[in-house]
Design an enzyme around this catalytic site. Structure first.
Site, PDB file in Angstrom:
ATOM      1  N   TRP A 156       0.840  -1.226   0.490  1.00  0.00           N
ATOM      2  CA  TRP A 156       0.256  -0.160  -0.161  1.00  0.00           C
ATOM      3  C   TRP A 156       0.576   1.505   0.197  1.00  0.00           C
ATOM      4  O   TRP A 156       1.606   1.504   0.536  1.00  0.00           O
ATOM      5  CB  TRP A 156      -1.388  -0.062   1.413  1.00  0.00           C
ATOM      6  CG  TRP A 156      -1.946  -1.213   1.221  1.00  0.00           C
ATOM      7  CD1 TRP A 156      -3.675  -1.473   1.098  1.00  0.00           C
ATOM      8  CD2 TRP A 156      -1.664  -2.394   1.799  1.00  0.00           C
ATOM      9  NE1 TRP A 156      -4.072  -2.739   0.851  1.00  0.00           N
ATOM     10  CE2 TRP A 156      -2.911  -3.527   1.372  1.00  0.00           C
ATOM     11  CE3 TRP A 156      -0.364  -3.314   2.799  1.00  0.00           C
ATOM     12  CZ2 TRP A 156      -2.764  -4.441   2.156  1.00  0.00           C
ATOM     13  CZ3 TRP A 156      -0.534  -4.362   3.060  1.00  0.00           C
ATOM     14  CH2 TRP A 156      -2.014  -5.004   2.722  1.00  0.00           C
ATOM     15  N   HIS A 177      -6.674   1.109   3.001  1.00  0.00           N
ATOM     16  CA  HIS A 177      -7.812   0.022   2.576  1.00  0.00           C
ATOM     17  C   HIS A 177      -8.717   0.012   3.423  1.00  0.00           C
ATOM     18  O   HIS A 177      -9.033   1.120   5.009  1.00  0.00           O
ATOM     19  CB  HIS A 177      -7.042  -1.484   2.691  1.00  0.00           C
ATOM     20  CG  HIS A 177      -6.691  -1.408   4.109  1.00  0.00           C
ATOM     21  ND1 HIS A 177      -5.832  -2.506   4.131  1.00  0.00           N
ATOM     22  CD2 HIS A 177      -6.054  -0.869   4.650  1.00  0.00           C
ATOM     23  CE1 HIS A 177      -5.319  -2.705   5.496  1.00  0.00           C
ATOM     24  NE2 HIS A 177      -5.252  -2.194   5.835  1.00  0.00           N
ATOM     25  N   ARG A 203      -4.241   6.011  -2.315  1.00  0.00           N
ATOM     26  CA  ARG A 203      -3.158   5.605  -2.357  1.00  0.00           C
ATOM     27  C   ARG A 203      -2.063   6.793  -3.329  1.00  0.00           C
ATOM     28  O   ARG A 203      -2.098   7.489  -3.810  1.00  0.00           O
ATOM     29  CB  ARG A 203      -2.884   4.479  -3.485  1.00  0.00           C
ATOM     30  CG  ARG A 203      -4.283   3.420  -3.320  1.00  0.00           C
ATOM     31  CD  ARG A 203      -3.276   2.223  -1.477  1.00  0.00           C
ATOM     32  NE  ARG A 203      -4.267   1.619  -1.429  1.00  0.00           N
ATOM     33  CZ  ARG A 203      -4.628   0.141  -1.557  1.00  0.00           C
ATOM     34  NH1 ARG A 203      -4.269  -0.570  -2.925  1.00  0.00           N
ATOM     35  NH2 ARG A 203      -5.440  -1.059  -1.619  1.00  0.00           N
ATOM     36  N   GLN A 217     -13.636   1.416  -1.436  1.00  0.00           N
ATOM     37  CA  GLN A 217     -13.683  -0.118  -1.390  1.00  0.00           C
ATOM     38  C   GLN A 217     -14.226  -0.621  -0.315  1.00  0.00           C
ATOM     39  O   GLN A 217     -15.032   0.339   0.420  1.00  0.00           O
ATOM     40  CB  GLN A 217     -12.432  -0.169  -0.207  1.00  0.00           C
ATOM     41  CG  GLN A 217     -11.035  -0.075  -0.886  1.00  0.00           C
ATOM     42  CD  GLN A 217      -9.881  -1.340  -0.563  1.00  0.00           C
ATOM     43  OE1 GLN A 217     -10.079  -1.063   1.085  1.00  0.00           O
ATOM     44  NE2 GLN A 217      -9.188  -1.823  -1.115  1.00  0.00           N
ATOM     45  N   VAL A 260      -4.787 -12.209   6.968  1.00  0.00           N
ATOM     46  CA  VAL A 260      -6.001 -13.175   6.640  1.00  0.00           C
ATOM     47  C   VAL A 260      -4.659 -14.953   6.647  1.00  0.00           C
ATOM     48  O   VAL A 260      -4.105 -14.258   6.352  1.00  0.00           O
ATOM     49  CB  VAL A 260      -6.506 -13.481   5.408  1.00  0.00           C
ATOM     50  CG1 VAL A 260      -8.589 -12.434   6.442  1.00  0.00           C
ATOM     51  CG2 VAL A 260      -5.952 -12.771   4.280  1.00  0.00           C
ATOM     52  N   ALA A 314     -13.077 -12.176   5.869  1.00  0.00           N
ATOM     53  CA  ALA A 314     -13.138 -11.051   6.154  1.00  0.00           C
ATOM     54  C   ALA A 314     -12.764 -10.714   4.345  1.00  0.00           C
ATOM     55  O   ALA A 314     -11.996 -11.274   3.583  1.00  0.00           O
ATOM     56  CB  ALA A 314     -12.074 -10.025   6.552  1.00  0.00           C
TER      57      ALA A 314
HETATM   58  N1  PHE Z   1      -7.287  -4.785   2.339  1.00  0.00           N
HETATM   59  C1  PHE Z   1      -7.317  -5.447   1.323  1.00  0.00           C
HETATM   60  C2  PHE Z   1      -6.148  -4.291   0.071  1.00  0.00           C
HETATM   61  O1  PHE Z   1      -7.201  -3.359   0.264  1.00  0.00           O
HETATM   62  C3  PHE Z   1      -8.371  -6.558   0.982  1.00  0.00           C
HETATM   63  C4  PHE Z   1      -8.521  -7.275   1.723  1.00  0.00           C
HETATM   64  C5  PHE Z   1      -9.099  -7.329   2.170  1.00  0.00           C
HETATM   65  C6  PHE Z   1      -7.799  -8.454   1.633  1.00  0.00           C
HETATM   66  C7  PHE Z   1      -9.888  -8.114   3.723  1.00  0.00           C
HETATM   67  C8  PHE Z   1      -8.382  -9.384   2.222  1.00  0.00           C
HETATM   68  C9  PHE Z   1      -9.300  -9.418   3.796  1.00  0.00           C
HETATM   69  O2  PHE Z   1      -5.976  -5.103  -0.322  1.00  0.00           O
END
Ligand code: PHE
Length: 346
Positions: A156, A177, A203, A217, A260, A314
């Protein structure tokens, strides 16, 4: 003298009959009835005459004066009336003209997409919540199992609020995010948790057809006893069908996100070519639509959820990307350029 008064009367009345406007009428009045007017002068001149003559002429002159005054009054009224009706004609409203319809506004494509996506999850029992766009390092990274210096931070490109050299967990940034809301929600509630979080993310990125420095998002989080990867697959499969059609197939492949385990990337079979391979899916037959996974035990521990008892999944999807796929939009910059030719198409 009497003959003079007669011809005076004749010219005055003839002139009066030809007058076309108030200004000419006023000039006429001054010429004949004004203080130095012809009739006034004539009346004044009477005093120089012998009595007999004066009497006869006086009657005639006074009668002429009265006649002209009367004529003047009538003419004045006639002119005023004509002026009024001319004005009424000029200013008349055409009540048969059709009215101008008020311009109809519409919802921005982002808003429409956002409502549609949240609506699908809401129908599955998810609550919609929102969170701050200016975020602490702690929520955006640290609590999501991304410590300072962790190489995953490079995933990110971050816009820092407090300068280029962030001071640990209390440094502020623009959230990269919506995942920090996973932590905020779990900090404040006990399981079961089922939320979706729509919102803006930022970003530090060069802009092109597929990259914007601000986009949206939608995050999803479900935590309870006994939640398995099958729940993740079932939920996201339902979502894909609701948005892209019941004939959709889904594919999950391993991916890495520090918060995750296991982490996946979800794809749907290309709805443009039904999986055969085309421009939209770059010939692969598959379109990646989001990242997801089972909530990392380390993340659960952060918010004092017992990972032996609770599990969860998630996911996070890019809203503009989904809208672009669904509506065939080929440049993400169109969303926020405010060009009405684009916006009016939705
Ligand atoms: N937050 C991650 C992204 O911006 C996406 C994501 C969210 C992945 C939740 C797994 C679980 O790339």
């Amino acid at each position: 003298m009497l003959a003079e008064l007669d011809s005076l009367k004749a010219t005055a009345l003839a002139e009066l009959g030809r007058l076309q406007d108030a200004k000419a009428l006023e000039d006429w009045r001054i010429r004949y009835l004004g203080r130095k007017g012809t009739v006034t002068q004539a009346l004044r001149g009477l005093s120089a005459l012998p009595l007999e003559e004066r009497r006869a002429l006086g009657v005639a002159a006074n009668a002429l004066k009265a006649l002209l005054e009367e004529g003047y009054a009538q003419r004045l009224q006639a002119l005023r009336k004509a002026e009024l009706s001319a004005r009424l004609r000029r200013e008349a409203l055409d009540l048969t003209l059709p009215g101008r319809p008020p311009a109809l506004g519409r919802l921005h494509p982002t808003t429409q997409m956002l409502r549609q996506i949240c609506g699908v999850f809401a129908s599955m029992g998810f609550q919609v919540v929102e969170g701050p766009e200016v975020e602490w390092d702690y929520y955006n990274f640290e609590a999501l199992n991304i410590p300072a210096d962790h190489p995953a931070r490079d995933m990110w490109d971050t816009l820092w609020i407090d300068g280029a050299d962030p001071q640990g967990q209390r440094a502020r940034l623009l959230r990269t995010h919506t995942s920090p809301m996973q932590i905020r929600v779990m900090e404040q509630t006990r399981p079961p948790v089922r939320v979706v979080v729509p919102g803006k993310v930022y970003r530090y990125e060069a802009t092109d057809a597929t990259h914007e420095s601000m986009f949206h998002q939608v995050e999803g989080l479900a935590v309870d006893e006994g939640i398995t990867f099958a729940d993740l697959k079932g939920t996201l499969y339902e979502f894909a069908k609701a948005l892209f059609g019941v004939e959709r197939k889904v594919r999950f492949r391993c991916d890495y996100f520090p918060f995750v385990e296991p982490g996946v990337e979800m794809a749907i079979d290309c709805f443009a070519c039904a999986g055969k391979g085309c421009r939209l899916c770059s010939g692969t037959g598959w379109i990646e639509i989001m990242g997801a996974g089972m909530v990392h035990p380390e993340v659960l521990r952060r918010v004092s959820y017992d990972p032996e008892r609770y599990t969860g999944f998630a996911f996070g999807l890019g809203l503009e990307r989904i809208a672009m796929l669904k509506w065939g939009i080929d440049d993400i910059r169109l969303f926020y350029a405010n060009d009405l030719r684009f916006l009016r198409q939705f």
